[in-house]
Scaffold this active site. Structure first.
Site, mmCIF file in Angstrom:
data_model
loop_
_atom_site.group_PDB
_atom_site.id
_atom_site.type_symbol
_atom_site.label_atom_id
_atom_site.label_comp_id
_atom_site.label_asym_id
_atom_site.label_seq_id
_atom_site.Cartn_x
_atom_site.Cartn_y
_atom_site.Cartn_z
ATOM 1 C CB SER A 128 -25.081 49.326 -12.271
ATOM 2 O OG SER A 128 -24.246 48.407 -11.577
ATOM 3 C CE LYS A 182 -27.365 47.445 -14.486
ATOM 4 N NZ LYS A 182 -27.865 46.104 -14.224
ATOM 5 C CG HIS A 185 -22.452 47.106 -15.757
ATOM 6 N ND1 HIS A 185 -23.161 46.312 -14.864
ATOM 7 C CD2 HIS A 185 -21.751 47.982 -14.990
ATOM 8 C CE1 HIS A 185 -22.883 46.680 -13.629
ATOM 9 N NE2 HIS A 185 -22.036 47.692 -13.686
ATOM 10 C CG ASN A 186 -25.863 43.434 -15.322
ATOM 11 O OD1 ASN A 186 -25.416 44.537 -15.027
ATOM 12 N ND2 ASN A 186 -27.051 43.037 -14.922
ATOM 13 C CD GLU A 189 -22.805 42.557 -11.461
ATOM 14 O OE1 GLU A 189 -23.627 41.800 -10.905
ATOM 15 O OE2 GLU A 189 -23.084 43.731 -11.797
#
Length: 474
Positions: A128, A182, A185-186, A189
């Site tokens: 990222s 990840k 995480h996205n 986001e």
């Protein structure tokens, strides 16, 4: 001399990661499917650097020292499998393939098992930070066997973003855990970006702030402990950019239809499968989807009217209330993501360290933010913490600011401004804090029409009732 590290795929992220690895003292060999791209990279950005161009996979593999460490930066899905299939016959035992794309964690689980069984190593590594992070220091989330991670640790700790308490990389866990983290995480986001967009909508279309004022507000917010973050910082920058041809703020010339690459949607689907509620992230995904039907919305706007009232309160007070609503909602978005990671850690035996996960997001990545220190502290204080809303600091923050949050959501509803992520966050908070919800009625209905049974508050066991139809006069 053979090269220490290989990179396959020279799109933006691949190029920048190759340059990052080389800059940190590891000679690199590169390969791209199209030779023209390789030539362009070597002539433009790689000139004078310890980077060796290769023009076939055989030449690429031969250029690397053993055991070989190969980073694959190609489009997720079938292209990754295709590259792996081409590489396998050329590699030797203990050689390693690292998938640095946004692969679905289930694909990574499969690849780890397939390759480890043949004597090869495989790492699924979330990366990222976008273009700048890849070049200057991303947040890295590698998953696979611990032995595989140990063999690349000297490289990844050098190329990762460096913050006050170390490099923004850690061993995430086994299997597809790196790509799972990840993915979440996205999802966070997505929530973060939607919340900021809603704050912008309210500041501009309810309070009437112009782009100079918007830039000032977001720049000021970025100086606070609560909202200091990469996304707030770039939002302030965006409002200072004007179109050179028209002099119009550039953001207002951009079509309001947001794209997505699937990771946010994957997060929502997985959360539903796991039985974990992440309404802020789901609202953000839905907001992108409804934004994409632009022609239909334009048509509807000419036929369906909303409220005609105007905001009549104090502008400065309202700006502060929107800031508080944004922060409270942001806490909820992260709380949902961390709760999902906690459940996944137990379900998939990932053994995630949630405090360390928050720490490696402090630099390099898109959701890097000052308040990640507070999240790390919360999990350091209580590793078994089930939800960030129960951490003393976050709990008190929301209790102190919930009136402002509610006022913002109510004002938006009254004036017809959609705030799906603000509203979903508030609903999440209100649902989580109540000891009794109306799903007792839902259970009664399920038992009425389907004999699904129910539990009682006053005795143990499952029960079914032969429900009596209401008299005709009722």
């Amino acid at each position: 001399m053979p090269q220490s590290f290989g990179v396959i795929g020279l799109a933006v992220m691949g190029e920048n990661l190759a340059l990052n690895v080389e800059r940190n003292g590891f000679p690199v060999a590169v390969y791209n499917r199209t030779a023209e791209k390789t030539d362009e990279f070597m002539a433009r950005r790689a000139g004078g650097k310890n980077i060796q161009a290769t023009y076939s996979l055989e030449e690429f593999v031969a250029a690397l020292e053993r055991p070989r460490r190969i980073l694959v930066m190609v489009k997720a899905g079938k292209p990754v499998d295709a590259v792996i299939g081409q590489l396998k016959p050329l590699l030797d035992e203990d050689d390693m393939i690292i998938d640095g794309g946004n692969s679905l964690y289930e694909d990574t689980e499969r690849r780890v098992k397939e390759l480890e069984s043949t004597g090869l190593s495989f790492i699924g590594m979330g990366v990222s930070g976008g273009e700048e992070g890849a070049l200057n220091g991303p947040s890295l989330m590698p998953g696979g066997t611990k032995a595989a991670y140990d063999s690349i640790e000297p490289i990844v700790t050098k190329i990762a973003a460096q913050v006050d308490d170390g490099p923004c990389v850690t061993y995430i866990g086994p299997g597809g855990s790196g790509h799972y983290v990840k993915m979440v995480h996205n999802g966070i986001e997505y929530g973060d970006m939607q919340l900021i967009a809603e704050a912008y909508d309210l500041l501009k279309n309810v309070l009437g702030l112009n782009h100079v004022q918007l830039a000032e507000v977001f720049a000021e917010w970025n100086l606070t402990d609560e909202l200091n973050s990469f996304l707030i910082e770039i939002t302030a920058d965006i409002f200072t950019n004007t179109d050179p041809d028209t002099g119009t703020p550039l953001v207002e010339l951009i079509v309001d239809a947001a794209g997505q690459k699937g990771t946010g949607r994957w997060t929502v689907i997985n959360a539903l499968d796991m039985g974990v509620t992440i309404p802020t992230i789901a609202a953000a995904v839905n907001a992108r989807i409804i934004s994409s039907i632009k022609p239909e919305r334009v048509k509807a706007s000419k036929q369906i009217a909303g409220p005609t009232g105007k905001f009549e309160g104090d502008i400065k007070t309202a700006i502060n209330q929107i800031r508080d609503a944004l922060y409270c909602s942001k806490i909820c978005s992260y709380a949902q993501g961390m709760a999902l990671l906690g459940v996944a850690s137990k379900t998939y035996d990932y053994n995630l360290d949630l405090g360390e996960t928050a720490r490696i997001w402090k630099g390099g990545c898109i959701i890097r933010a000052g308040f990640l220190n507070k999240i790390k502290h919360a999990f350091d204080e209580d590793p078994a913490l089930s939800n960030l809303l129960l951490a003393p600091e976050f709990k008190q923050t929301i209790l102190d600011r919930q009136d402002a949050w509610r006022e913002v959501v109510a004002t938006a509803a009254k004036l017809g401004i959609p705030v799906p992520a603000f509203s979903a966050s508030l609903d999440y908070f209100d649902s989580y804090r109540r000891d009794r919800l109306p799903q007792n009625l839902t259970q009664a209905q399920r038992d009425y029409f389907g004999a699904h049974t129910y539990e009682r508050v006053d005795k143990e066991g499952s029960f079914h009732h032969e429900w009596t139809k209401a008299p005709a006069h009722v």
